[in-house]
Design an enzyme around this catalytic site. Sequence first.
Site, mmCIF file in Angstrom:
data_model
loop_
_atom_site.group_PDB
_atom_site.id
_atom_site.type_symbol
_atom_site.label_atom_id
_atom_site.label_comp_id
_atom_site.label_asym_id
_atom_site.label_seq_id
_atom_site.Cartn_x
_atom_site.Cartn_y
_atom_site.Cartn_z
ATOM 1 N N ASN A 60 0.853 -1.206 0.001
ATOM 2 C CA ASN A 60 0.044 0.082 0.107
ATOM 3 C C ASN A 60 0.819 1.215 -0.159
ATOM 4 O O ASN A 60 1.898 1.312 0.612
ATOM 5 C CB ASN A 60 -0.931 -0.045 1.105
ATOM 6 C CG ASN A 60 -0.267 -0.100 2.403
ATOM 7 O OD1 ASN A 60 0.455 -0.783 2.690
ATOM 8 N ND2 ASN A 60 -0.921 0.822 3.549
ATOM 9 N N GLU A 62 0.440 5.258 0.584
ATOM 10 C CA GLU A 62 -0.687 6.494 1.147
ATOM 11 C C GLU A 62 -0.102 7.977 0.587
ATOM 12 O O GLU A 62 0.735 7.872 -0.149
ATOM 13 C CB GLU A 62 -0.684 6.535 2.444
ATOM 14 C CG GLU A 62 -1.332 5.029 3.101
ATOM 15 C CD GLU A 62 -1.415 5.167 4.536
ATOM 16 O OE1 GLU A 62 -2.163 4.161 4.959
ATOM 17 O OE2 GLU A 62 -0.913 5.983 5.502
ATOM 18 N N CYS A 71 -4.070 0.581 -2.561
ATOM 19 C CA CYS A 71 -3.804 -0.500 -1.672
ATOM 20 C C CYS A 71 -3.009 -1.495 -2.434
ATOM 21 O O CYS A 71 -2.525 -1.577 -3.433
ATOM 22 C CB CYS A 71 -5.248 -1.210 -1.565
ATOM 23 S SG CYS A 71 -6.359 -0.486 -0.783
ATOM 24 N N GLU A 73 -3.065 -4.696 -3.191
ATOM 25 C CA GLU A 73 -3.625 -5.645 -3.820
ATOM 26 C C GLU A 73 -3.646 -5.136 -5.281
ATOM 27 O O GLU A 73 -3.305 -5.589 -6.324
ATOM 28 C CB GLU A 73 -5.242 -6.063 -3.650
ATOM 29 C CG GLU A 73 -5.203 -6.916 -2.249
ATOM 30 C CD GLU A 73 -5.569 -5.944 -1.096
ATOM 31 O OE1 GLU A 73 -5.858 -6.241 -0.138
ATOM 32 O OE2 GLU A 73 -4.911 -4.704 -1.157
ATOM 33 N N CYS A 107 -10.655 -3.022 -4.338
ATOM 34 C CA CYS A 107 -9.757 -4.057 -4.550
ATOM 35 C C CYS A 107 -10.221 -5.370 -5.114
ATOM 36 O O CYS A 107 -10.017 -5.796 -6.162
ATOM 37 C CB CYS A 107 -8.880 -4.336 -3.694
ATOM 38 S SG CYS A 107 -7.525 -3.140 -2.959
#
Length: 159
Positions: A60, A62, A71, A73, A107
């Site tokens: 991830n 941010e 994210c 995934e 996701c």
Amino acid sequence: MSAPRSPTKDERIMLMTAALEARYLTSFRQAREAAYSPYSKFRVGAALLSDNGEIIKGANVENASYGAGICAERTAIVKAVSEGVKSYIALAVTSDVHGPVAPCGICRQVIREFCALEMPILLVHGNWTRNFPDRVKQLTLEELLPYSFGPEDLERPRS
């Protein structure tokens, strides 16, 4: 666009073998270590297993503008697709928490775009070790996203 293909029995066996290999089940941890999460302090790592055995890691990332974050995934899938890898047989996800963490709704929909409904998703406890194999929860994409909308739905007849 046609629907993603379902893994064959042999591919599922290969998946389970790969899931037991340290190379795969430690890849998500390496990905988690690369997370950039200065705001939430919630690191997530993902390892996407392609049908040719390649492992694509994602973390991830941010952003101060919260909506601009991505994210783990989706990071893994975007990396894979941008490199021309578009066929997968498993996804493992982990975080720092002592328990499984499932992919968020966005996701799940991105996973649905590229993966078969029968594809295993491994939710791995943050404190997983080989001594505790029960700390891996295995679900299918269909279990995570029932009644989903996918690329094949765009080809359905309309009234």
